[in-house]
Design a protein around this motif. Structure first.
Motif, PDB file in Angstrom:
ATOM      1  N   THR A 291     -10.250  -8.701  14.360  1.00 62.23           N
ATOM      2  CA  THR A 291      -9.745  -7.467  14.973  1.00 62.23           C
ATOM      3  C   THR A 291     -10.231  -6.218  14.260  1.00 62.23           C
ATOM      4  OG1 THR A 291      -7.757  -7.435  13.594  1.00 62.23           O
ATOM      5  CG2 THR A 291      -7.667  -8.711  15.644  1.00 62.23           C
ATOM      6  N   GLY A 292     -10.688  -6.383  13.013  1.00 63.68           N
ATOM      7  CA  GLY A 292     -11.076  -5.229  12.213  1.00 63.68           C
ATOM      8  C   GLY A 292      -9.900  -4.554  11.538  1.00 63.68           C
ATOM      9  N   ASP A 293      -8.692  -5.103  11.712  1.00 62.91           N
ATOM     10  CA  ASP A 293      -7.504  -4.506  11.111  1.00 62.91           C
ATOM     11  C   ASP A 293      -7.554  -4.607   9.588  1.00 62.91           C
ATOM     12  OD1 ASP A 293      -4.694  -3.467  11.240  1.00 62.91           O
ATOM     13  OD2 ASP A 293      -4.277  -5.406  10.292  1.00 62.91           O
ATOM     14  N   ALA A 294      -7.308  -3.507   8.922  1.00 64.57           N
ATOM     15  CA  ALA A 294      -7.295  -3.465   7.459  1.00 64.57           C
ATOM     16  C   ALA A 294      -6.026  -2.768   6.993  1.00 64.57           C
ATOM     17  CB  ALA A 294      -8.525  -2.743   6.925  1.00 64.57           C
ATOM     18  N   ARG A 295      -5.306  -3.400   6.056  1.00 65.20           N
ATOM     19  CA  ARG A 295      -4.081  -2.832   5.513  1.00 65.20           C
ATOM     20  C   ARG A 295      -4.154  -2.859   3.991  1.00 65.20           C
ATOM     21  NH1 ARG A 295       1.200  -5.522   7.516  1.00 65.20           N
ATOM     22  NH2 ARG A 295       1.991  -3.628   6.527  1.00 65.20           N
ATOM     23  N   GLN A 296      -3.313  -2.054   3.357  1.00 58.46           N
ATOM     24  CA  GLN A 296      -3.256  -2.075   1.901  1.00 58.46           C
ATOM     25  C   GLN A 296      -1.843  -1.774   1.422  1.00 58.46           C
ATOM     26  OE1 GLN A 296      -6.200   0.972   0.958  1.00 58.46           O
ATOM     27  NE2 GLN A 296      -4.584   2.427   0.459  1.00 58.46           N
ATOM     28  N   TRP A 297      -1.517  -2.306   0.241  1.00 63.85           N
ATOM     29  CA  TRP A 297      -0.224  -2.124  -0.404  1.00 63.85           C
ATOM     30  C   TRP A 297      -0.464  -1.657  -1.839  1.00 63.85           C
ATOM     31  CZ3 TRP A 297      -1.591  -5.888   2.884  1.00 63.85           C
ATOM     32  CH2 TRP A 297      -0.742  -6.212   3.959  1.00 63.85           C
ATOM     33  N   SER A 298       0.405  -0.802  -2.346  1.00 64.32           N
ATOM     34  CA  SER A 298       0.329  -0.362  -3.740  1.00 64.32           C
ATOM     35  C   SER A 298       1.039  -1.362  -4.637  1.00 64.32           C
ATOM     36  CB  SER A 298       0.974   1.019  -3.903  1.00 64.32           C
ATOM     37  OG  SER A 298       0.235   1.999  -3.206  1.00 64.32           O
ATOM     38  N   ALA A 299       0.425  -1.678  -5.770  1.00 65.58           N
ATOM     39  CA  ALA A 299       1.020  -2.566  -6.766  1.00 65.58           C
ATOM     40  C   ALA A 299       1.633  -1.735  -7.891  1.00 65.58           C
ATOM     41  CB  ALA A 299      -0.034  -3.513  -7.322  1.00 65.58           C
ATOM     42  N   PRO A 300       2.583  -2.297  -8.644  1.00 67.67           N
ATOM     43  CA  PRO A 300       3.243  -1.532  -9.698  1.00 67.67           C
ATOM     44  C   PRO A 300       2.378  -1.302 -10.932  1.00 67.67           C
ATOM     45  CG  PRO A 300       4.083  -3.772  -9.649  1.00 67.67           C
ATOM     46  CD  PRO A 300       3.208  -3.622  -8.452  1.00 67.67           C
ATOM     47  N   ASP A 301       1.277  -2.035 -11.043  1.00 62.68           N
ATOM     48  CA  ASP A 301       0.371  -1.888 -12.184  1.00 62.68           C
ATOM     49  C   ASP A 301      -0.958  -2.501 -11.764  1.00 62.68           C
ATOM     50  OD1 ASP A 301      -0.725  -1.532 -14.766  1.00 62.68           O
ATOM     51  OD2 ASP A 301       1.217  -1.891 -15.717  1.00 62.68           O
TER      52      ASP A 301
END
Length: 284
Positions: A41-51
């Motif tokens: 689908t080309g879908d790209a997501r991202q999440w922030s990590a604590p370190d």
């Protein structure tokens, strides 16, 4: 073979690609980000990590296990929450977790390293209900680890020593005597590695402009060239696990190098001509 960019992320230190059945997950260690990419689908997501986060791997609980600078965390993509549950090195505050893999039994193998890349404080661990030091000699930067399909051979990388060790794995998960398997001559340092369905080992080269495939005897078979210098790790994904995805890094490149390598830090793909192995969720 040559590799082509498929997702522009410009990671400072892209790492840890892993295919979970419908998408590719990877991280940007220095950017403290977890990425998910669906190539259909080309879908790209991202999440922030604590370190700084070295890797994420699927777990039998349905969430993911993350290797963060401060230790092992459970990561829930639905909420973005990171929950710490074990720090293997509470007294080594200059270390961080760096790379990991599971074997077919679901045992989690992961390594640490000196974040300053100077002291030999990096160790390899096994977690399969409890966390144990593997007993291998400490090095500055641990990498790999990669495990053969039968889970009886582990490949352990000493990046600055430019050496990959072949280590027998006993039934209880303990390790036998390591044997020097591959020494990287010339340009580049061995970074992440992964085994394929034919028992061969693919090694990414940081500063080496590509990845190499070695047969079970340690003989070089194939070199895949990249248009960027720092290739960090490869994973098999897509239909039949027959597409190779590789993370790259901008780390250590000056302005001139970045201008000459506009895709540094992006995600790449190529046809490896062989299938990979499915990833067993971690039983942690």
């Amino acid at each position: 073979m040559t590799a082509d960019p498929v997702l522009p992320v410009g990671a400072m230190l892209g790492e840890g690609p892993v295919w979970t059945g419908d998408a590719l997950w990877f991280v940007d260690i220095k950017g403290r980000l977890v990425h998910r990419f669906d190539p259909v689908t080309g879908d790209a997501r991202q999440w922030s990590a604590p370190d700084q986060v070295g890797w994420v791997l699927p777990s039998t609980a349905g969430d993911m296990i993350a290797g963060v600078k401060t230790g092992l965390h459970r990561f829930d993509p639905a909420t973005g929450a990171f929950t710490p549950f074990h720090d293997p090195e509470p007294s080594l505050t200059g270390n961080r977790l760096n790379d990991a893999a599971t074997d077919r039994h679901g045992r989690l193998w992961f390594g640490s390293m000196d974040d300053a890349e100077t002291e030999a404080t990096g160790r390899l661990y096994r977690h399969d209900g409890s966390c144990e030091d593997s007993g291998l000699a400490p090095v500055v930067i641990t990498n790999g680890p990669a495990i053969a399909a039968d889970a009886r051979t582990l490949y352990h990388t000493d990046t600055l020593g430019k050496t990959i060790w072949r280590v027998p794995v006993n039934d209880d998960g303990s390790l036998g005597a390591p044997e020097r398997h591959i020494v990287i001559d010339g340009e580049g340092y061995p970074d992440g590695s992964v085994t394929d369905a034919e028992g061969c080992l693919w090694v990414a080269l940081f500063g080496g402009w590509g990845v190499r495939r070695y047969d079970p005897a340690g003989t070089l078979m194939v070199t895949v060239r990249f248009p960027v210098a720092n290739v960090t790790k490869m994973a098999f994904g897509g239909e039949g696990l027959r597409t190779a995805y590789a993370t790259t890094a901008r780390k250590g490149l000056d302005a001139a190098a970045l201008a000459a390598q506009p895709h540094a830090g992006d995600l790449f793909a190529f046809d490896p001509g062989v299938a990979g192995l499915s990833v067993t969720p971690a039983r942690v």
